[in-house]
Write a protein that holds these residues in place. Structure first.
Motif, PDB file in Angstrom:
ATOM      1  N   LEU A  81     -13.450   2.111-156.318  1.00 57.87           N
ATOM      2  CA  LEU A  81     -12.325   3.036-156.495  1.00 57.87           C
ATOM      3  C   LEU A  81     -11.279   2.312-157.336  1.00 57.87           C
ATOM      4  N   PRO A  82     -11.207   2.611-158.622  1.00 57.56           N
ATOM      5  CA  PRO A  82     -10.335   1.857-159.523  1.00 57.56           C
ATOM      6  C   PRO A  82      -8.874   1.849-159.058  1.00 57.56           C
ATOM      7  N   GLU A  83      -8.171   0.762-159.357  1.00 56.33           N
ATOM      8  CA  GLU A  83      -6.755   0.666-159.007  1.00 56.33           C
ATOM      9  C   GLU A  83      -5.866   1.332-160.039  1.00 56.33           C
ATOM     10  N   ASP A  84      -6.321   1.406-161.288  1.00 54.33           N
ATOM     11  CA  ASP A  84      -5.555   2.034-162.356  1.00 54.33           C
ATOM     12  C   ASP A  84      -5.263   3.498-162.004  1.00 54.33           C
ATOM     13  N   ALA A  85      -4.015   3.907-162.146  1.00 52.54           N
ATOM     14  CA  ALA A  85      -3.596   5.253-161.731  1.00 52.54           C
ATOM     15  C   ALA A  85      -4.371   6.345-162.468  1.00 52.54           C
ATOM     16  N   LEU A  86      -4.556   6.187-163.768  1.00 52.51           N
ATOM     17  CA  LEU A  86      -5.255   7.214-164.538  1.00 52.51           C
ATOM     18  C   LEU A  86      -6.721   7.296-164.129  1.00 52.51           C
ATOM     19  N   GLN A  87      -7.351   6.142-163.940  1.00 51.32           N
ATOM     20  CA  GLN A  87      -8.749   6.159-163.508  1.00 51.32           C
ATOM     21  C   GLN A  87      -8.885   6.722-162.097  1.00 51.32           C
ATOM     22  N   GLN A  88      -7.920   6.416-161.218  1.00 50.53           N
ATOM     23  CA  GLN A  88      -7.936   7.020-159.874  1.00 50.53           C
ATOM     24  C   GLN A  88      -7.846   8.530-159.969  1.00 50.53           C
ATOM     25  N   ALA A  89      -7.010   9.011-160.871  1.00 55.21           N
ATOM     26  CA  ALA A  89      -6.880  10.463-161.054  1.00 55.21           C
ATOM     27  C   ALA A  89      -8.201  11.058-161.542  1.00 55.21           C
ATOM     28  N   HIS A  90      -8.878  10.359-162.450  1.00 55.58           N
ATOM     29  CA  HIS A  90     -10.175  10.846-162.927  1.00 55.58           C
ATOM     30  C   HIS A  90     -11.206  10.872-161.799  1.00 55.58           C
ATOM     31  N   VAL A  91     -11.205   9.846-160.957  1.00 59.90           N
ATOM     32  CA  VAL A  91     -12.106   9.832-159.800  1.00 59.90           C
ATOM     33  C   VAL A  91     -11.793  11.009-158.885  1.00 59.90           C
ATOM     34  N   ALA A  92     -10.508  11.220-158.593  1.00 54.30           N
ATOM     35  CA  ALA A  92     -10.114  12.339-157.720  1.00 54.30           C
ATOM     36  C   ALA A  92     -10.556  13.674-158.312  1.00 54.30           C
ATOM     37  N   SER A  93     -10.463  13.799-159.619  1.00 58.34           N
ATOM     38  CA  SER A  93     -10.900  15.026-160.280  1.00 58.34           C
ATOM     39  C   SER A  93     -12.393  15.264-160.063  1.00 58.34           C
ATOM     40  N   TRP A  94     -13.206  14.206-160.189  1.00 55.72           N
ATOM     41  CA  TRP A  94     -14.646  14.349-159.963  1.00 55.72           C
ATOM     42  C   TRP A  94     -14.970  14.626-158.491  1.00 55.72           C
ATOM     43  N   LEU A  95     -14.196  14.042-157.567  1.00 59.76           N
ATOM     44  CA  LEU A  95     -14.410  14.347-156.148  1.00 59.76           C
ATOM     45  C   LEU A  95     -14.140  15.825-155.889  1.00 59.76           C
ATOM     46  N   SER A  96     -13.086  16.346-156.503  1.00 65.31           N
ATOM     47  CA  SER A  96     -12.779  17.772-156.383  1.00 65.31           C
ATOM     48  C   SER A  96     -13.884  18.616-157.020  1.00 65.31           C
ATOM     49  N   ASP A 141     -21.595  10.025-174.128  1.00 67.34           N
ATOM     50  CA  ASP A 141     -21.076   8.812-174.766  1.00 67.34           C
ATOM     51  C   ASP A 141     -20.499   7.828-173.750  1.00 67.34           C
ATOM     52  N   ARG A 142     -20.970   7.928-172.507  1.00 65.60           N
ATOM     53  CA  ARG A 142     -20.504   6.979-171.488  1.00 65.60           C
ATOM     54  C   ARG A 142     -21.618   6.727-170.484  1.00 65.60           C
ATOM     55  N   THR A 143     -21.530   5.591-169.821  1.00 66.69           N
ATOM     56  CA  THR A 143     -22.553   5.169-168.859  1.00 66.69           C
ATOM     57  C   THR A 143     -22.304   5.753-167.475  1.00 66.69           C
ATOM     58  N   TRP A 144     -21.032   5.802-167.079  1.00 65.70           N
ATOM     59  CA  TRP A 144     -20.643   6.276-165.743  1.00 65.70           C
ATOM     60  C   TRP A 144     -19.594   7.373-165.897  1.00 65.70           C
ATOM     61  N   LEU A 145     -19.365   8.118-164.838  1.00 66.50           N
ATOM     62  CA  LEU A 145     -18.433   9.241-164.926  1.00 66.50           C
ATOM     63  C   LEU A 145     -17.009   8.787-165.237  1.00 66.50           C
ATOM     64  N   VAL A 146     -16.599   7.640-164.656  1.00 69.46           N
ATOM     65  CA  VAL A 146     -15.245   7.120-164.854  1.00 69.46           C
ATOM     66  C   VAL A 146     -15.332   5.630-165.133  1.00 69.46           C
ATOM     67  N   GLY A 147     -14.784   5.192-166.253  1.00 76.00           N
ATOM     68  CA  GLY A 147     -14.702   3.764-166.530  1.00 76.00           C
ATOM     69  C   GLY A 147     -16.045   3.140-166.879  1.00 76.00           C
ATOM     70  N   GLY A 148     -16.066   1.810-166.854  1.00 78.43           N
ATOM     71  CA  GLY A 148     -17.229   1.068-167.306  1.00 78.43           C
ATOM     72  C   GLY A 148     -18.175   0.618-166.221  1.00 78.43           C
ATOM     73  N   GLN A 149     -17.962   1.066-164.990  1.00 77.56           N
ATOM     74  CA  GLN A 149     -18.860   0.694-163.896  1.00 77.56           C
ATOM     75  C   GLN A 149     -18.960   1.866-162.926  1.00 77.56           C
ATOM     76  N   PRO A 150     -19.980   1.861-162.061  1.00 72.80           N
ATOM     77  CA  PRO A 150     -20.109   2.983-161.126  1.00 72.80           C
ATOM     78  C   PRO A 150     -18.917   3.054-160.171  1.00 72.80           C
ATOM     79  N   SER A 151     -18.590   4.262-159.773  1.00 69.19           N
ATOM     80  CA  SER A 151     -17.490   4.494-158.831  1.00 69.19           C
ATOM     81  C   SER A 151     -17.942   5.542-157.819  1.00 69.19           C
ATOM     82  N   ILE A 152     -17.071   5.816-156.871  1.00 67.40           N
ATOM     83  CA  ILE A 152     -17.414   6.852-155.891  1.00 67.40           C
ATOM     84  C   ILE A 152     -17.533   8.219-156.546  1.00 67.40           C
ATOM     85  N   ALA A 153     -16.996   8.391-157.754  1.00 66.39           N
ATOM     86  CA  ALA A 153     -17.198   9.654-158.480  1.00 66.39           C
ATOM     87  C   ALA A 153     -18.685   9.874-158.734  1.00 66.39           C
TER      88      ALA A 153
END
Length: 196
Positions: A81-96, A141-153
């Protein structure tokens, strides 16, 4: 730690999968959904919503698969779960997205088609195709849904898309999605999808 679980549920599988990926053990407590065990007083005392999954950790219940993923990541595996606010928002968007569009599309199509539940199969399949197309395009054009590594998204969205064929949908037109499935399956601790 206990996980109140039904083996064929994609939402329960998300939690089992994440526990495997982060190397956490939980006692799995089978909840007999067809027999209505989730509506009995002893289960409602744990989750008044009468739904699985429910994780009980340190005597505290956490209900809802998306909420459980957030809890487990924050408590045991913060890299997911990324600490960066924007990446956290992107994760939350995918959870939704997993709780709404994925649920209304591929997940509903699976329940109607596989378990013969009442519902609008054609409508769910149409929504399912929209979901598959959107995620496939996102992954072009990306490996994972958010950022450069797998996340809970990734964990939240993966199950019902990977099981989309059980809802009468085809995965053949979505190469980026299939490549993403392969990357998830290659992660250490991966658990196989539930099959009827």
């Amino acid at each position: 730690m206990q996980l109140h679980d039904f083996p064929l549920s994609g939402n329960c599988y998300k939690v089992r999968l994440f526990l495997g990926l982060i190397g956490q053990q939980a006692e799995v407590v089978h909840v007999d959904l067809p027999a209505g065990a989730q509506k009995r007083p002893e289960f409602l005392a744990i989750n008044p919503r009468g739904q699985v999954p429910v994780l009980v950790d340190q005597d505290q219940p956490v209900a809802d698969s998306q909420a459980i993923l957030v809890y487990l990541a924050r408590r045991y595996a913060p890299a997911w779960l990324p600490e960066d606010a924007l990446q956290q928002a992107h994760v939350a968007s995918w959870l939704s997205y997993a709780a709404n569009e994925v649920h209304q599309g591929p997940a509903s199509a699976r329940v109607i088609h596989l378990f013969r539940r009442p519902g609008d199969l054609e409508g769910a399949q149409a929504k399912g195709r929209q979901v598959l197309e959107l995620v496939n395009t996102h992954l072009a054009d990306r490996t994972w849904l958010v950022g450069g590594q797998p996340s809970i998204a990734d964990v939240a969205v993966y199950p019902y898309l990977a099981m989309a064929e059980e809802g009468g949908l085809t995965l053949a037109p979505y190469p980026h999605l299939q490549a993403w499935f392969a990357r998830i399956r290659a992660l250490p601790g991966y658990l196989e999808l539930p099959r009827l």
